[in-house]
Design a protein around this motif. Structure first.
Motif, PDB file in Angstrom:
ATOM      1  N   SER A 109       0.824  -1.211   0.000  1.00  0.00           N
ATOM      2  CA  SER A 109       0.000   0.000   0.000  1.00  0.00           C
ATOM      3  C   SER A 109       0.858   1.260   0.000  1.00  0.00           C
ATOM      4  CB  SER A 109      -0.939  -0.002   1.210  1.00  0.00           C
ATOM      5  OG  SER A 109      -0.203  -0.104   2.415  1.00  0.00           O
ATOM      6  N   ASP A 110       1.940   1.270   0.769  1.00  0.00           N
ATOM      7  CA  ASP A 110       2.806   2.452   0.811  1.00  0.00           C
ATOM      8  C   ASP A 110       3.435   2.726  -0.544  1.00  0.00           C
ATOM      9  OD1 ASP A 110       2.210   2.589   3.472  1.00  0.00           O
ATOM     10  OD2 ASP A 110       4.097   1.695   4.157  1.00  0.00           O
ATOM     11  N   ILE A 111       3.892   1.674  -1.170  1.00  0.00           N
ATOM     12  CA  ILE A 111       4.576   1.828  -2.463  1.00  0.00           C
ATOM     13  C   ILE A 111       3.597   2.248  -3.543  1.00  0.00           C
ATOM     14  CG2 ILE A 111       5.914   0.609  -4.211  1.00  0.00           C
ATOM     15  CD1 ILE A 111       6.884  -1.239  -1.928  1.00  0.00           C
ATOM     16  N   LEU A 112       2.458   1.606  -3.586  1.00  0.00           N
ATOM     17  CA  LEU A 112       1.465   1.932  -4.611  1.00  0.00           C
ATOM     18  C   LEU A 112       0.913   3.343  -4.418  1.00  0.00           C
ATOM     19  CD1 LEU A 112      -0.424  -1.485  -4.715  1.00  0.00           C
ATOM     20  CD2 LEU A 112       1.229  -0.610  -6.375  1.00  0.00           C
ATOM     21  N   SER A 113       0.724   3.736  -3.169  1.00  0.00           N
ATOM     22  CA  SER A 113       0.212   5.082  -2.894  1.00  0.00           C
ATOM     23  C   SER A 113       1.201   6.143  -3.355  1.00  0.00           C
ATOM     24  CB  SER A 113      -0.076   5.244  -1.404  1.00  0.00           C
ATOM     25  OG  SER A 113      -1.117   4.376  -0.999  1.00  0.00           O
ATOM     26  N   TYR A 114       2.481   5.909  -3.113  1.00  0.00           N
ATOM     27  CA  TYR A 114       3.485   6.877  -3.544  1.00  0.00           C
ATOM     28  C   TYR A 114       3.450   7.070  -5.055  1.00  0.00           C
ATOM     29  CZ  TYR A 114       7.899   9.177  -4.417  1.00  0.00           C
ATOM     30  OH  TYR A 114       8.849  10.081  -4.859  1.00  0.00           O
ATOM     31  N   LEU A 115       3.246   5.987  -5.788  1.00  0.00           N
ATOM     32  CA  LEU A 115       3.222   6.048  -7.258  1.00  0.00           C
ATOM     33  C   LEU A 115       1.840   6.365  -7.810  1.00  0.00           C
ATOM     34  CD1 LEU A 115       5.473   2.941  -8.041  1.00  0.00           C
ATOM     35  CD2 LEU A 115       6.120   5.352  -8.182  1.00  0.00           C
ATOM     36  N   ALA A 116       0.888   6.581  -6.914  1.00  0.00           N
ATOM     37  CA  ALA A 116      -0.504   6.858  -7.321  1.00  0.00           C
ATOM     38  C   ALA A 116      -1.061   5.728  -8.176  1.00  0.00           C
ATOM     39  CB  ALA A 116      -0.580   8.193  -8.056  1.00  0.00           C
ATOM     40  N   LEU A 117      -0.761   4.512  -7.785  1.00  0.00           N
ATOM     41  CA  LEU A 117      -1.261   3.336  -8.484  1.00  0.00           C
ATOM     42  C   LEU A 117      -2.394   2.703  -7.671  1.00  0.00           C
ATOM     43  CD1 LEU A 117       2.150   1.711  -9.518  1.00  0.00           C
ATOM     44  CD2 LEU A 117       0.547   2.939 -11.018  1.00  0.00           C
ATOM     45  N   PRO A 118      -3.321   2.040  -8.336  1.00  0.00           N
ATOM     46  CA  PRO A 118      -4.417   1.390  -7.602  1.00  0.00           C
ATOM     47  C   PRO A 118      -3.902   0.264  -6.722  1.00  0.00           C
ATOM     48  CG  PRO A 118      -4.431   0.740  -9.910  1.00  0.00           C
ATOM     49  CD  PRO A 118      -3.424   1.841  -9.790  1.00  0.00           C
ATOM     50  N   GLN A 119      -4.623  -0.030  -5.652  1.00  0.00           N
ATOM     51  CA  GLN A 119      -4.194  -1.058  -4.707  1.00  0.00           C
ATOM     52  C   GLN A 119      -4.270  -2.473  -5.297  1.00  0.00           C
ATOM     53  OE1 GLN A 119      -2.811  -0.442  -1.580  1.00  0.00           O
ATOM     54  NE2 GLN A 119      -2.780   1.626  -2.467  1.00  0.00           N
ATOM     55  N   ASP A 120      -4.994  -2.618  -6.389  1.00  0.00           N
ATOM     56  CA  ASP A 120      -5.046  -3.925  -7.052  1.00  0.00           C
ATOM     57  C   ASP A 120      -4.140  -3.963  -8.284  1.00  0.00           C
ATOM     58  OD1 ASP A 120      -6.467  -2.193  -8.659  1.00  0.00           O
ATOM     59  OD2 ASP A 120      -8.205  -3.505  -8.918  1.00  0.00           O
ATOM     60  N   TYR A 121      -3.159  -3.096  -8.301  1.00  0.00           N
ATOM     61  CA  TYR A 121      -2.233  -3.009  -9.431  1.00  0.00           C
ATOM     62  C   TYR A 121      -1.540  -4.353  -9.647  1.00  0.00           C
ATOM     63  CZ  TYR A 121       1.731  -1.347 -12.245  1.00  0.00           C
ATOM     64  OH  TYR A 121       2.668  -1.148 -13.238  1.00  0.00           O
ATOM     65  N   ASN A 122      -1.303  -4.662 -10.903  1.00  0.00           N
ATOM     66  CA  ASN A 122      -0.625  -5.901 -11.271  1.00  0.00           C
ATOM     67  C   ASN A 122       0.598  -5.561 -12.139  1.00  0.00           C
ATOM     68  OD1 ASN A 122      -0.184  -8.683 -11.542  1.00  0.00           O
ATOM     69  ND2 ASN A 122      -1.327  -8.752 -13.463  1.00  0.00           N
ATOM     70  N   PRO A 123       1.786  -6.005 -11.694  1.00  0.00           N
ATOM     71  CA  PRO A 123       2.067  -6.887 -10.559  1.00  0.00           C
ATOM     72  C   PRO A 123       2.193  -6.131  -9.237  1.00  0.00           C
ATOM     73  CG  PRO A 123       4.093  -6.397 -11.697  1.00  0.00           C
ATOM     74  CD  PRO A 123       3.011  -5.711 -12.477  1.00  0.00           C
ATOM     75  N   LEU A 124       1.766  -6.750  -8.157  1.00  0.00           N
ATOM     76  CA  LEU A 124       1.969  -6.185  -6.844  1.00  0.00           C
ATOM     77  C   LEU A 124       3.456  -6.281  -6.471  1.00  0.00           C
ATOM     78  CD1 LEU A 124      -1.074  -7.571  -4.827  1.00  0.00           C
ATOM     79  CD2 LEU A 124      -0.644  -5.169  -5.431  1.00  0.00           C
ATOM     80  N   PRO A 125       3.987  -5.298  -5.792  1.00  0.00           N
ATOM     81  CA  PRO A 125       5.410  -5.339  -5.405  1.00  0.00           C
ATOM     82  C   PRO A 125       5.781  -6.585  -4.614  1.00  0.00           C
ATOM     83  CG  PRO A 125       4.503  -3.162  -5.026  1.00  0.00           C
ATOM     84  CD  PRO A 125       3.352  -4.044  -5.387  1.00  0.00           C
ATOM     85  N   SER A 126       4.894  -7.047  -3.742  1.00  0.00           N
ATOM     86  CA  SER A 126       5.210  -8.209  -2.906  1.00  0.00           C
ATOM     87  C   SER A 126       5.059  -9.529  -3.646  1.00  0.00           C
ATOM     88  CB  SER A 126       4.311  -8.229  -1.664  1.00  0.00           C
ATOM     89  OG  SER A 126       2.943  -8.312  -2.051  1.00  0.00           O
TER      90      SER A 126
END
Length: 225
Positions: free
Chosen positions: A8-25
């Motif tokens: 969530s922290d990483i996606l929020s910084y990049l303004a990406l949706p929380q269901d972004y694919n691929p997820l960082p983890s």
């Protein structure tokens, strides 16, 4: 998920949706391939928690940061330091002889009043014993630490070609050739993420090591060698 690593922290910084694919983890390597240059140091460094240096080798920019680092001739990868840090790669060639000489000198200087012949015999015996102990130490390390010669898939062809060009290079003819081969091996294994204990984080996440044309820089290095 690793403590301190939150999608969530990483996606929020990049303004990406929380269901972004691929997820960082889930697929951190693919995520880094897409967003490596968009993340600040305090976030990008967290990827060390979910990736290994070997895995990060598949990222061209990171591989070439390591290349540029090795070209700066850092002390941590110098012959004097590396031969002691990674003895299984150096195989104790010089250390074994040096350790034996030290034992011989001790016997000559400190053996209690023996005759010259006795001292000489003891010195030779101690020297031989120390060389054998050091040889056994290196053999033990080699048995217990598997020598993982991973090469990224995209580099396998060029590596095979290099191996075939130098069929006799495993047994150098001189100490200078042995040192040159060892130094090359250290550089290559660092670039491929195979040097256990090396400080990869300070290199992999250092954007100041980026070059304008990563791919061409890497190809020039391999062509030169």
């Amino acid at each position: 998920m690793q403590s301190g690593f939150q999608d969530s922290d990483i996606l929020s910084y990049l303004a990406l949706p929380q269901d972004y694919n691929p997820l960082p983890s889930v697929d951190p390597i693919e995520f880094l391939k897409r967003h490596l240059h968009e993340l600040p140091p305090n976030i990008i460094q967290r990827f060390s928690l979910v990736t290994t240096p070997k895995q990060r080798t598949t990222i061209t920019e990171i591989r070439n940061r390591r290349l540029k680092f090795t070209e700066s001739r850092p002390r941590s990868l110098s012959f004097a330091v590396a031969r002691n840090t990674w003895p299984t790669l150096w195989q104790g060639r010089e250390r074994r002889g040096q350790e034996g000489k030290e034992e011989q000198e001790w016997a000559k200087m400190n053996f209690l009043g023996g005759s010259e012949q006795q001292v000489g015999n003891l010195a030779k015996l101690l020297g031989d014993m120390e060389e054998e102990r050091e040889a056994e130490r290196v053999r033990f390390i080699q048995r217990t630490q598997a020598n993982d010669d991973f090469v990224p898939e995209e580099e396998s062809d060029s590596e095979d070609e290099n191996d075939s060009e130098y069929p006799g290079i495993q047994e150098p003819e001189s100490p200078r050739e042995a040192q040159a081969l060892f130094e090359r091996r250290i550089r290559e294994r660092f670039i491929y993420g195979l040097l256990e204990g090396a400080d990869y984080d300070s290199v992999d996440w250092d954007e100041w090591l980026d070059v304008d044309d990563d791919r061409n820089a890497e190809e020039r290095w391999f062509d030169d060698d």
